[in-house]
Design an enzyme around this catalytic site. Structure first.
Site, PDB file in Angstrom:
ATOM      1  N   SER A   1       0.832  -1.219   0.000  1.00  0.00           N
ATOM      2  CA  SER A   1       0.000   0.000   0.000  1.00  0.00           C
ATOM      3  C   SER A   1       0.863   1.264   0.000  1.00  0.00           C
ATOM      4  O   SER A   1       2.048   1.227   0.354  1.00  0.00           O
ATOM      5  CB  SER A   1      -0.898   0.013   1.236  1.00  0.00           C
ATOM      6  OG  SER A   1      -1.643  -1.172   1.308  1.00  0.00           O
TER       7      SER A   1
HETATM    8  N1  SAM Z   1      -0.233  -5.059   4.252  1.00  0.00           N
HETATM    9  C1  SAM Z   1       0.459  -5.355   3.032  1.00  0.00           C
HETATM   10  C2  SAM Z   1       1.848  -4.778   2.979  1.00  0.00           C
HETATM   11  O1  SAM Z   1       2.263  -4.097   3.923  1.00  0.00           O
HETATM   12  O2  SAM Z   1       2.534  -5.034   1.977  1.00  0.00           O
HETATM   13  C3  SAM Z   1      -0.319  -4.962   1.799  1.00  0.00           C
HETATM   14  C4  SAM Z   1      -1.499  -5.798   1.619  1.00  0.00           C
HETATM   15  S1  SAM Z   1      -2.203  -5.903   0.030  1.00  0.00           S
HETATM   16  C5  SAM Z   1      -2.873  -4.305  -0.208  1.00  0.00           C
HETATM   17  C6  SAM Z   1      -3.605  -6.936   0.464  1.00  0.00           C
HETATM   18  C7  SAM Z   1      -3.222  -8.350   0.817  1.00  0.00           C
HETATM   19  O3  SAM Z   1      -4.376  -8.996   1.352  1.00  0.00           O
HETATM   20  C8  SAM Z   1      -2.789  -9.182  -0.386  1.00  0.00           C
HETATM   21  O4  SAM Z   1      -1.522  -9.715  -0.144  1.00  0.00           O
HETATM   22  C9  SAM Z   1      -3.859 -10.278  -0.468  1.00  0.00           C
HETATM   23  O5  SAM Z   1      -3.372 -11.510  -0.930  1.00  0.00           O
HETATM   24  C10 SAM Z   1      -4.323 -10.340   0.967  1.00  0.00           C
HETATM   25  N2  SAM Z   1      -5.648 -10.944   1.182  1.00  0.00           N
HETATM   26  C11 SAM Z   1      -6.803 -10.779   0.487  1.00  0.00           C
HETATM   27  N3  SAM Z   1      -7.794 -11.500   1.033  1.00  0.00           N
HETATM   28  C12 SAM Z   1      -7.259 -12.129   2.120  1.00  0.00           C
HETATM   29  C13 SAM Z   1      -7.774 -13.010   3.120  1.00  0.00           C
HETATM   30  N4  SAM Z   1      -9.043 -13.417   3.139  1.00  0.00           N
HETATM   31  N5  SAM Z   1      -6.937 -13.465   4.086  1.00  0.00           N
HETATM   32  C14 SAM Z   1      -5.625 -13.071   4.106  1.00  0.00           C
HETATM   33  N6  SAM Z   1      -5.089 -12.255   3.190  1.00  0.00           N
HETATM   34  C15 SAM Z   1      -5.892 -11.775   2.216  1.00  0.00           C
END
Ligand code: SAM
Length: 206
Positions: free
Chosen positions: A55
């Site tokens: 993000s």
């Molecule tokens: N917090 C992260 C960072 O600092 O790099 C960025 C996160 S990215 C915007 C969103 C993440 O949420 C992705 O890696 C995606 O695979 C994960 N995601 C989506 N649905 C999910 C779920 N139900 N459980 C766990 N992770 C999930």
């Protein structure tokens, strides 16, 4: 990195000293893929593979400040991605940070990045819309993907007085909501305005 932090302070995304220190101590370059290192200190999301992103720093700063993180808080993050946000949280609260990622390759990427950067965040592979019962209850929960609604298990796993920060709305465009658990049955919601996130995929998500 200094320019990025000055930008975040100048635009008042960062107001708390604890959040400023965290951004100073965690090098975003360690969490960005090799080929994109030039953009590591820009205030933009960047691709990390599998259609996912790290993000924008300003978005992360808004979420961390809205959660009012304190030293010693037990925190659950849903959506580990690169591990950058988890490292920032760990800088503020200490070692009680748990993070769930649904894509195994990204969980591995994050684990390696966190190890390189020296953080002992516990990363699990799974559907974070169900939370992580094994370590509940949490003082704070942060979801870094956009949900159609607040997943019930996350509210259940929050302490009374605890806060949950989650983007809620359409698949990509949503409102940033902070829900405070005021009693076993009640939450009080505050809207921090519009934002854009990748979708939260899972049983209680999309
Ligand atoms: N917090 C992260 C960072 O600092 O790099 C960025 C996160 S990215 C915007 C969103 C993440 O949420 C992705 O890696 C995606 O695979 C994960 N995601 C989506 N649905 C999910 C779920 N139900 N459980 C766990 N992770 C999930």
């Amino acid at each position: 990195m200094r320019n990025l932090i000055d930008h975040l302070i100048g635009y008042k995304y960062i107001k708390f000293e604890s959040v400023k220190k965290a951004f100073e101590n965690v090098d975003r370059k360690l969490f960005v893929p090799e080929s994109l290192q030039d953009g590591a200190y820009s205030d933009h999301p960047l691709p990390i593979g599998f259609g996912q992103t790290i993000s924008a720093p300003s978005m992360i700063a808004i979420m961390l400040e809205a959660l009012d993180l304190k030293k010693g808080d037990k925190v659950l993050e849903i959506g580990t991605g690169s591990g950058y946000n988890a490292a920032l949280i760990s800088e503020i609260v200490g070692e009680n940070v748990f993070s769930i990622e649904r894509i195994p390759e990204l969980a591995e990427f994050a684990k390696n990045n966190l190890k390189k950067a020296g953080y002992k965040v516990k990363v699990f592979i799974g559907d974070g819309t169900l939370g992580y019962e094994g370590e509940a209850p949490y003082d704070k929960i942060i979801v870094t993907a956009a949900a159609p609604k607040i997943p019930e298990p996350l509210i259940k796993q929050l302490k009374i007085g605890g806060k949950l920060c989650i983007p809620v709305g359409e698949r990509f465009f949503c409102d940033l909501i902070v829900a405070e658990k005021t009693s076993a049955e009640k939450i009080r919601k505050k809207n921090y305005g519009g934002c854009a996130f990748v979708p939260l995929i899972g049983k209680e998500g999309w």
